[in-house]
Design a protein around this motif. Structure first.
Motif, PDB file in Angstrom:
ATOM      1  N   ARG A 160       2.254  -6.045   2.615  1.00 14.21           N
ATOM      2  CA  ARG A 160       3.478  -6.051   3.424  1.00 14.21           C
ATOM      3  C   ARG A 160       3.601  -4.764   4.226  1.00 14.21           C
ATOM      4  O   ARG A 160       3.928  -4.787   5.423  1.00 14.21           O
ATOM      5  CB  ARG A 160       4.696  -6.227   2.519  1.00 14.21           C
ATOM      6  CG  ARG A 160       6.027  -6.110   3.264  1.00 14.21           C
ATOM      7  CD  ARG A 160       7.189  -6.140   2.297  1.00 14.21           C
ATOM      8  NE  ARG A 160       8.442  -5.948   2.998  1.00 14.21           N
ATOM      9  CZ  ARG A 160       8.965  -4.762   3.309  1.00 14.21           C
ATOM     10  NH1 ARG A 160       8.303  -3.651   2.961  1.00 14.21           N
ATOM     11  NH2 ARG A 160      10.111  -4.662   3.950  1.00 14.21           N
ATOM     12  N   SER A 166       4.332 -12.055  -6.366  1.00 14.68           N
ATOM     13  CA  SER A 166       5.614 -11.355  -6.336  1.00 14.68           C
ATOM     14  C   SER A 166       5.479  -9.971  -5.701  1.00 14.68           C
ATOM     15  O   SER A 166       4.544  -9.229  -5.999  1.00 14.68           O
ATOM     16  CB  SER A 166       6.164 -11.208  -7.756  1.00 14.68           C
ATOM     17  OG  SER A 166       7.363 -10.466  -7.757  1.00 14.68           O
ATOM     18  N   TYR A 167       6.401  -9.651  -4.825  1.00 18.04           N
ATOM     19  CA  TYR A 167       6.449  -8.312  -4.238  1.00 18.04           C
ATOM     20  C   TYR A 167       7.869  -7.757  -4.203  1.00 18.04           C
ATOM     21  O   TYR A 167       8.070  -6.543  -4.128  1.00 18.04           O
ATOM     22  CB  TYR A 167       5.878  -8.330  -2.811  1.00 18.04           C
ATOM     23  CG  TYR A 167       6.840  -8.789  -1.752  1.00 18.04           C
ATOM     24  CD1 TYR A 167       7.627  -7.874  -1.042  1.00 18.04           C
ATOM     25  CD2 TYR A 167       6.996 -10.138  -1.461  1.00 18.04           C
ATOM     26  CE1 TYR A 167       8.522  -8.294  -0.080  1.00 18.04           C
ATOM     27  CE2 TYR A 167       7.874 -10.563  -0.499  1.00 18.04           C
ATOM     28  CZ  TYR A 167       8.649  -9.644   0.197  1.00 18.04           C
ATOM     29  OH  TYR A 167       9.541 -10.068   1.144  1.00 18.04           O
ATOM     30  N   TYR A 186       2.017   0.454  -6.442  1.00 20.53           N
ATOM     31  CA  TYR A 186       2.345  -0.750  -5.687  1.00 20.53           C
ATOM     32  C   TYR A 186       1.376  -1.883  -6.025  1.00 20.53           C
ATOM     33  O   TYR A 186       0.166  -1.674  -6.102  1.00 20.53           O
ATOM     34  CB  TYR A 186       2.262  -0.475  -4.185  1.00 20.53           C
ATOM     35  CG  TYR A 186       3.460   0.223  -3.591  1.00 20.53           C
ATOM     36  CD1 TYR A 186       4.568   0.543  -4.364  1.00 20.53           C
ATOM     37  CD2 TYR A 186       3.484   0.568  -2.238  1.00 20.53           C
ATOM     38  CE1 TYR A 186       5.656   1.189  -3.816  1.00 20.53           C
ATOM     39  CE2 TYR A 186       4.572   1.212  -1.679  1.00 20.53           C
ATOM     40  CZ  TYR A 186       5.655   1.521  -2.482  1.00 20.53           C
ATOM     41  OH  TYR A 186       6.744   2.163  -1.924  1.00 20.53           O
ATOM     42  N   GLN A 215       0.568  -7.315  -3.081  1.00 22.28           N
ATOM     43  CA  GLN A 215       1.433  -7.980  -2.115  1.00 22.28           C
ATOM     44  C   GLN A 215       2.330  -6.983  -1.379  1.00 22.28           C
ATOM     45  O   GLN A 215       2.584  -7.142  -0.179  1.00 22.28           O
ATOM     46  CB  GLN A 215       2.293  -9.030  -2.821  1.00 22.28           C
ATOM     47  CG  GLN A 215       1.509 -10.091  -3.563  1.00 22.28           C
ATOM     48  CD  GLN A 215       0.601 -10.883  -2.643  1.00 22.28           C
ATOM     49  OE1 GLN A 215       0.865 -11.028  -1.465  1.00 22.28           O
ATOM     50  NE2 GLN A 215      -0.490 -11.396  -3.183  1.00 22.28           N
ATOM     51  N   LEU A 216       2.790  -5.962  -2.079  1.00 26.09           N
ATOM     52  CA  LEU A 216       3.619  -4.950  -1.427  1.00 26.09           C
ATOM     53  C   LEU A 216       2.777  -4.070  -0.513  1.00 26.09           C
ATOM     54  O   LEU A 216       3.232  -3.656   0.562  1.00 26.09           O
ATOM     55  CB  LEU A 216       4.331  -4.102  -2.481  1.00 26.09           C
ATOM     56  CG  LEU A 216       5.385  -3.117  -1.959  1.00 26.09           C
ATOM     57  CD1 LEU A 216       6.441  -3.836  -1.140  1.00 26.09           C
ATOM     58  CD2 LEU A 216       6.033  -2.369  -3.122  1.00 26.09           C
ATOM     59  N   SER A 274      -2.266  -5.237  -9.219  1.00 21.75           N
ATOM     60  CA  SER A 274      -1.839  -6.634  -9.339  1.00 21.75           C
ATOM     61  C   SER A 274      -2.556  -7.327 -10.487  1.00 21.75           C
ATOM     62  O   SER A 274      -1.965  -8.153 -11.194  1.00 21.75           O
ATOM     63  CB  SER A 274      -2.102  -7.381  -8.032  1.00 21.75           C
ATOM     64  OG  SER A 274      -1.196  -6.986  -7.031  1.00 21.75           O
ATOM     65  N   SER A 323      -5.934 -11.900  -0.498  1.00 20.08           N
ATOM     66  CA  SER A 323      -4.866 -12.041  -1.495  1.00 20.08           C
ATOM     67  C   SER A 323      -4.800 -13.448  -2.073  1.00 20.08           C
ATOM     68  O   SER A 323      -4.213 -13.646  -3.150  1.00 20.08           O
ATOM     69  CB  SER A 323      -3.518 -11.684  -0.864  1.00 20.08           C
ATOM     70  OG  SER A 323      -3.218 -12.560   0.210  1.00 20.08           O
TER      71      SER A 323
END
Length: 309
Positions: free
Chosen positions: A242, A221-222, A235, A238-239, A88, A283
């Motif tokens: 999730r 953003s994911y 990845y 955020q992904l 990220s 995050s």
């Protein structure tokens, strides 16, 4: 007579009863709104430091109960979280650089009165604010350009925000005068040299605002990664979060149901709940750090750029 007028001006105005009641009611309403907005955030913070059993039992209300860092420890044990954090950071840094490289020159060009094609180009850009190709055509474009599973799939499709470009264009038009450009032109200054050596140094406020807007967008953003990235090592954070909160939670529950007793399942589920709050805090930290750094530029950058626009 002059002395009486002077006394009348300096004498404080006495507030009537209605004014006091009105101010009190407004204060109470704003306090309630602040509580409604701030308390959920505060509750997430104290829950991330509380004992999982106390959180699941609903005992955590105003302060942490059974202070523990177990949730954070479990989060950092997961190698995917640290890899996602690094991904990220890279995506945000590269994305912001690309966004600035595209947005600022475009905004500057459209802000100059001597640019003959600025009106049709501006209309062309504004049409994209209301009409888009859709998810499937965009995916096919990214696929045909062989950008799948690369950082460019997350950066290039949204390299220009039309709204941000309009804000930056208005800032350039309001702060970089034609007289300044004419003075530079007399000294033999070209358009590119004027942009890099004069316009950009005078536009630190709007640059800071663009960095904030684009940076927060890339960091949070994911969905784009969900569409274009299939390699788990690439990845973004955020992904990863999730998947931990949704996919891993289901898998862990099924494993515990078949392998352990109900008590073990409940204990694991409680730990997952605390991990969820810890992940939210982790995050959010970069964004919380970024906002104070550019707060002083908001009035000069956003107000001049968007209000006048």
């Amino acid at each position: 007579m002059k002395k009486e007028n002077y006394n009348m001006k300096t004498k404080p105005v006495k507030r009537c009863r209605e004014d006091v009641i009105f101010d009190t009611v407004i204060f109470i309403i704003l306090t309630l709104i602040l509580f409604v907005v701030a308390y959920p955030l505060y509750w997430v913070i104290i829950s991330s430091f509380s004992d999982p059993t106390a959180v699941s039992a609903g005992k955590v209300l105003l302060r942490p109960i059974g202070f523990t860092l177990k949730g954070y420890a479990e989060v950092f044990k997961n190698s995917q979280v640290m890899r996602g954090f690094f991904n990220s950071i890279v995506i945000t840094f590269v994305g912001v650089c690309v966004n600035l490289a595209v947005t600022l020159p475009t905004a500057y060009a459209l802000s100059r009165d001597n640019f003959s094609g600025k009106k049709p180009i501006t209309v062309f850009y504004m049409i994209t604010m209301f009409f888009g190709g859709g998810m499937i055509p965009t995916y096919l474009v990214v696929k045909n350009m062989q950008l799948l599973n690369t950082i460019w799939a997350l950066v290039l499709p949204g390299c220009l925000s039309v709204y941000n470009m309009i804000v930056a264009r208005t800032f350039f038009k309001s702060n970089i005068s034609e007289e300044l450009y004419e003075a530079g032109e007399i000294d033999g200054c070209t358009q590119s040299r004027f942009f890099f050596q004069i316009a950009l140094p005078l536009s630190k406020a709007i640059i800071a605002i663009m960095v904030l807007y684009y940076g927060v967008g890339h960091w949070n953003s994911y969905f784009s990664a969900l569409l274009y990235i299939s390699d788990q090592d690439k990845y973004p954070l955020q992904l990863v979060l999730r998947n931990i909160l949704i996919t891993n939670q289901t898998a862990l529950s099924q494993t515990a149901t078949t392998a352990a007793a109900r008590a073990a399942l409940q204990e694991q589920q409680q730990l997952i709940d605390v991990m969820k709050y810890s992940l939210i805090i982790i995050s959010s930290v970069p964004v919380l750090i970024m906002y104070p750094l550019v707060q002083k530029h908001f009035v000069k950058g956003v107000m001049i750029g968007s209000v006048k626009g």
